[in-house]
Design a protein around this motif. Structure first.
Motif, PDB file in Angstrom:
ATOM      1  N   GLY A   1     106.566  75.339 -16.873  1.00 54.09           N
ATOM      2  CA  GLY A   1     105.264  75.650 -16.267  1.00 54.09           C
ATOM      3  C   GLY A   1     105.016  75.052 -14.979  1.00 54.09           C
ATOM      4  N   GLY A   2     104.093  75.200 -14.315  1.00 52.75           N
ATOM      5  CA  GLY A   2     103.735  74.634 -12.989  1.00 52.75           C
ATOM      6  C   GLY A   2     103.604  73.308 -12.667  1.00 52.75           C
TER       7      GLY A   2
ATOM      8  N   LEU B   1     103.064  68.759 -14.672  1.00 48.56           N
ATOM      9  CA  LEU B   1     103.330  67.838 -13.306  1.00 48.56           C
ATOM     10  C   LEU B   1     104.525  68.312 -12.506  1.00 48.56           C
ATOM     11  CD1 LEU B   1     102.368  64.679 -15.010  1.00 48.56           C
ATOM     12  CD2 LEU B   1     101.088  65.757 -13.358  1.00 48.56           C
ATOM     13  N   GLY B   2     104.856  69.497 -12.701  1.00 49.15           N
ATOM     14  CA  GLY B   2     106.395  70.000 -12.023  1.00 49.15           C
ATOM     15  C   GLY B   2     107.510  69.229 -12.473  1.00 49.15           C
ATOM     16  N   GLU B   3     107.475  68.696 -13.744  1.00 49.85           N
ATOM     17  CA  GLU B   3     108.747  67.921 -13.957  1.00 49.85           C
ATOM     18  C   GLU B   3     110.068  68.786 -14.240  1.00 49.85           C
ATOM     19  OE1 GLU B   3     106.617  63.914 -16.115  1.00 49.85           O
ATOM     20  OE2 GLU B   3     106.652  65.856 -17.244  1.00 49.85           O
ATOM     21  N   GLY B   4     109.893  70.000 -14.585  1.00 51.04           N
ATOM     22  CA  GLY B   4     110.886  70.585 -14.673  1.00 51.04           C
ATOM     23  C   GLY B   4     111.587  70.999 -13.471  1.00 51.04           C
TER      24      GLY B   4
ATOM     25  N   GLY C   1     109.357  81.924 -15.796  1.00 46.04           N
ATOM     26  CA  GLY C   1     107.822  81.561 -15.565  1.00 46.04           C
ATOM     27  C   GLY C   1     107.379  80.798 -14.553  1.00 46.04           C
ATOM     28  N   GLU C   2     106.397  79.951 -14.337  1.00 47.48           N
ATOM     29  CA  GLU C   2     106.108  79.275 -13.370  1.00 47.48           C
ATOM     30  C   GLU C   2     106.716  78.408 -12.885  1.00 47.48           C
ATOM     31  OE1 GLU C   2     101.634  77.256 -11.512  1.00 47.48           O
ATOM     32  OE2 GLU C   2     101.721  78.115 -13.686  1.00 47.48           O
ATOM     33  N   CYS C   3     107.771  77.671 -13.367  1.00 46.21           N
ATOM     34  CA  CYS C   3     108.607  76.677 -12.618  1.00 46.21           C
ATOM     35  C   CYS C   3     109.800  77.293 -12.033  1.00 46.21           C
ATOM     36  CB  CYS C   3     109.167  75.912 -13.881  1.00 46.21           C
ATOM     37  SG  CYS C   3     110.415  76.650 -15.020  1.00 46.21           S
ATOM     38  N   ALA C   4     109.849  78.788 -12.188  1.00 48.74           N
ATOM     39  CA  ALA C   4     110.967  79.453 -11.613  1.00 48.74           C
ATOM     40  C   ALA C   4     110.245  79.932 -10.072  1.00 48.74           C
ATOM     41  CB  ALA C   4     111.475  80.501 -12.422  1.00 48.74           C
ATOM     42  N   ALA C   5     111.303  80.240  -9.396  1.00 50.41           N
ATOM     43  CA  ALA C   5     111.026  81.160  -8.106  1.00 50.41           C
ATOM     44  C   ALA C   5     111.891  82.148  -8.053  1.00 50.41           C
ATOM     45  CB  ALA C   5     111.222  80.244  -6.846  1.00 50.41           C
TER      46      ALA C   5
ATOM     47  N   VAL D   1     108.685  62.988  -7.576  1.00 50.59           N
ATOM     48  CA  VAL D   1     109.659  63.671  -6.920  1.00 50.59           C
ATOM     49  C   VAL D   1     109.038  65.193  -6.575  1.00 50.59           C
ATOM     50  CG1 VAL D   1     111.918  65.093  -7.597  1.00 50.59           C
ATOM     51  CG2 VAL D   1     111.419  62.580  -8.249  1.00 50.59           C
ATOM     52  N   ALA D   2     108.243  65.699  -7.609  1.00 53.92           N
ATOM     53  CA  ALA D   2     107.820  67.235  -7.517  1.00 53.92           C
ATOM     54  C   ALA D   2     106.701  67.255  -6.344  1.00 53.92           C
ATOM     55  CB  ALA D   2     107.060  67.643  -8.861  1.00 53.92           C
ATOM     56  N   ALA D   3     106.014  66.098  -6.347  1.00 62.23           N
ATOM     57  CA  ALA D   3     104.970  65.949  -5.109  1.00 62.23           C
ATOM     58  C   ALA D   3     105.664  66.120  -3.643  1.00 62.23           C
ATOM     59  CB  ALA D   3     103.847  64.873  -5.227  1.00 62.23           C
ATOM     60  N   ARG D   4     106.709  65.377  -3.888  1.00 61.22           N
ATOM     61  CA  ARG D   4     107.283  65.130  -2.431  1.00 61.22           C
ATOM     62  C   ARG D   4     107.975  66.310  -2.033  1.00 61.22           C
ATOM     63  NH1 ARG D   4     108.911  60.991   1.026  1.00 61.22           N
ATOM     64  NH2 ARG D   4     108.129  59.230  -0.365  1.00 61.22           N
TER      65      ARG D   4
END
Length: 500
Positions: free
Chosen positions: A192-193, A208-211, A358-362, A455-458
């Protein structure tokens, strides 16, 4: 520490993308790991709009692709987009074959609705605004009945396992407070995102962008993390997450107004159906200067609200607001992450053995600004492709190393992070605010080094600071125009670069 050897794909995430991959990986044995019971805590179940696909006689995949590229503001991958839109009808029919109860027209075909920035009505819906939960419910039933799928509904991803070459060999999973190493020939991240990084969000707060953060730590390439889509009509009724007032309401004629009843984006009938970034900024500006922002559906929907949009109607009534009589107060809120782990249409990342979907992928199909209702299509269509590719991964042997499980952020630290992201890395950004956000991240990291949300937020903040232009969902008030050349942000091992 316990170790399990699983001879088949390990899928982390139980939303539409993860379950589509799991179902299509048959007959290989699949282990699906999710931190909460299926149907809970995933964005797929919360999606209201539906699945975008060329389903009518007046539409075509090429038209859908052109709309997707136009919305993406120069950063859409044309090849991946052609594959996605060509898969549209087959994907909707596959979902229907599993029991997804799409709305039908009088002739028995798929009923389609118009959403912002689409040139045709092409969004297949369920029950007006219940597409996500209805579709995912059908996949959950299919997954539970599938003999090749085992589901752990109490497993949290805590790390990736790699060998000396960097190949991903499995994942570190926490269950009941204990860590388990699960070795597998393929690991599929469908985590997810990152909307939960924001205080104002329409997504489950646990996302929380953990993936993305774990993939980055493992050496995978990250693409365009600065591009966060803010939905313009999150219902501002004091709830966290914020209930969503689907874009289909505006497709049916609902209008955005300020506190004095004036149109936010002009009087033209289609003024509120501009791309989401444009509408979100108008809502943000109206609130910032004290005029307020509301979605007025009294005339367009009125008495039909309970049966045409039952989900939105129920959310309004729970908040003590009757949308048939009163405009709905709205705000722009984090809704979808266009950036993420670089992945192809078959989920392959830059790390062997690691897939993302899904959302974790670009994958490149959303560019700088996702076209409405393309996310469910991508999750299912590319999820199916990913499942088939992951199923072909053969056994691998040799020594492995697991990354240590990172620490968790304390609740008060997470609250600080979420407020900072909404205030400084939200709808409108500038260098001063992004620099303040980095200072907050520095302070939080000093107290909890390695925490994955940080990490994700940075990744988001540093990329937003480096992108000195405005494009799609990324708006810099200090650089309000787009650069002549559209370039991607590519991140790996903390090396930031703007590349072709």
């Amino acid at each position: 520490m316990n170790r399990i050897d699983h001879d088949g794909p390990l899928v982390v995430g139980g939303g539409l993308a993860g379950l589509s991959a799991a179902l299509e990986a048959a007959p290989r044995k699949v282990l699906v790991v999710t931190p909460a019971p299926l149907l809970q805590a995933c964005s797929s179940a919360w999606a209201q709009g539906g699945v975008a696909a060329a389903l009518s006689e007046t539409d075509a995949p090429a038209l859908h692709a052109a709309d997707t590229e136009a919305a993406g503001a120069g950063l859409v991958d044309a090849g991946a987009t052609r594959l996605l839109t060509a898969d549209g009808r087959a994907t909707v029919e596959w979902l229907a074959s599993l029991g997804a109860p799409f709305d039908r027209d009088a002739a028995g075909g798929f009923a389609v609705s118009l959403e912002a920035a689409h040139s045709r009505a092409r969004v297949a819906r369920v029950g007006g605004d219940g597409a996500g939960r209805a579709i995912l419910s059908a996949l959950v039933a299919a997954a539970r009945a599938a003999p090749h799928i085992e589901v752990w509904e109490d497993g949290r991803l805590r790390g990736l396992i790699q060998d000396g070459t960097g190949r991903v060999r499995g994942a570190l999973i926490e269950r009941d407070g204990r860590l388990v190493e699960v070795l597998a020939p393929a690991v599929v991240l469908a985590t997810g995102g990152a909307g939960g990084l924001y205080a104002r969000t329409t997504t489950p707060a646990s996302l929380l962008g953990e993936g993305m953060a774990l993939a980055y730590r493992a050496g995978a390439e990250i693409l365009d993390p600065e591009f966060v889509q803010f939905h313009p009509t999150a219902m501002d009724v004091g709830l966290d997450p914020m209930p969503l007032a689907t874009e289909a309401l505006r497709g049916e004629g609902a209008r955005l107004i300020d506190g004095e009843g004036r149109f936010l984006l002009g009087e033209a009938a289609d003024a509120d159906l501009q791309p989401r970034d444009v509408v979100a900024r108008a809502v943000h500006a109206a609130r910032a200067d004290g005029r307020g922002a509301c979605l007025d559906a009294r005339t367009a929907i009125g008495a039909a609200f309970p049966h045409e949009f039952p989900g939105v109607f129920a959310a309004c009534m729970r908040a003590g607001l009757d949308p048939r009589e009163t405009p709905i107060p709205v705000a722009a809120a984090a809704h979808y992450h266009m950036g993420g782990i670089v992945a192809g249409p078959d989920g392959r990342t830059t790390l062997p053995g690691l897939f993302a979907v899904g959302e974790c992928a670009a994958t490149g199909v959303h560019g700088a600004n996702r076209l409405a209702s393309n996310s469910l299509l991508e999750a299912a269509a590319f999820g199916r492709r990913t499942g088939r590719a992951a199923a072909r991964a053969g056994p691998v042997s040799g020594p492995t190393v697991a990354l240590a499980a990172p620490p968790d952020l304390a609740p008060e630290a997470l609250a600080v992070l979420r407020r900072t992201m909404s205030d400084e890395a939200g709808v409108v950004r500038d260098a001063a605010g992004l620099t303040r956000a980095l200072a907050v991240l520095d302070d939080l990291e000093a107290r909890t080094p390695g925490a994955l949300p940080l990490v994700a937020a940075r990744l988001i903040v540093e990329a937003a600071l480096a992108r000195r232009e405005s494009r799609g969902g990324h708006w810099r008030s200090d650089f309000p125009t787009a650069a002549v050349e559209a370039r991607h942000t590519r991140l790996r091992a903390r090396a930031l670069a703007m590349a072709e």
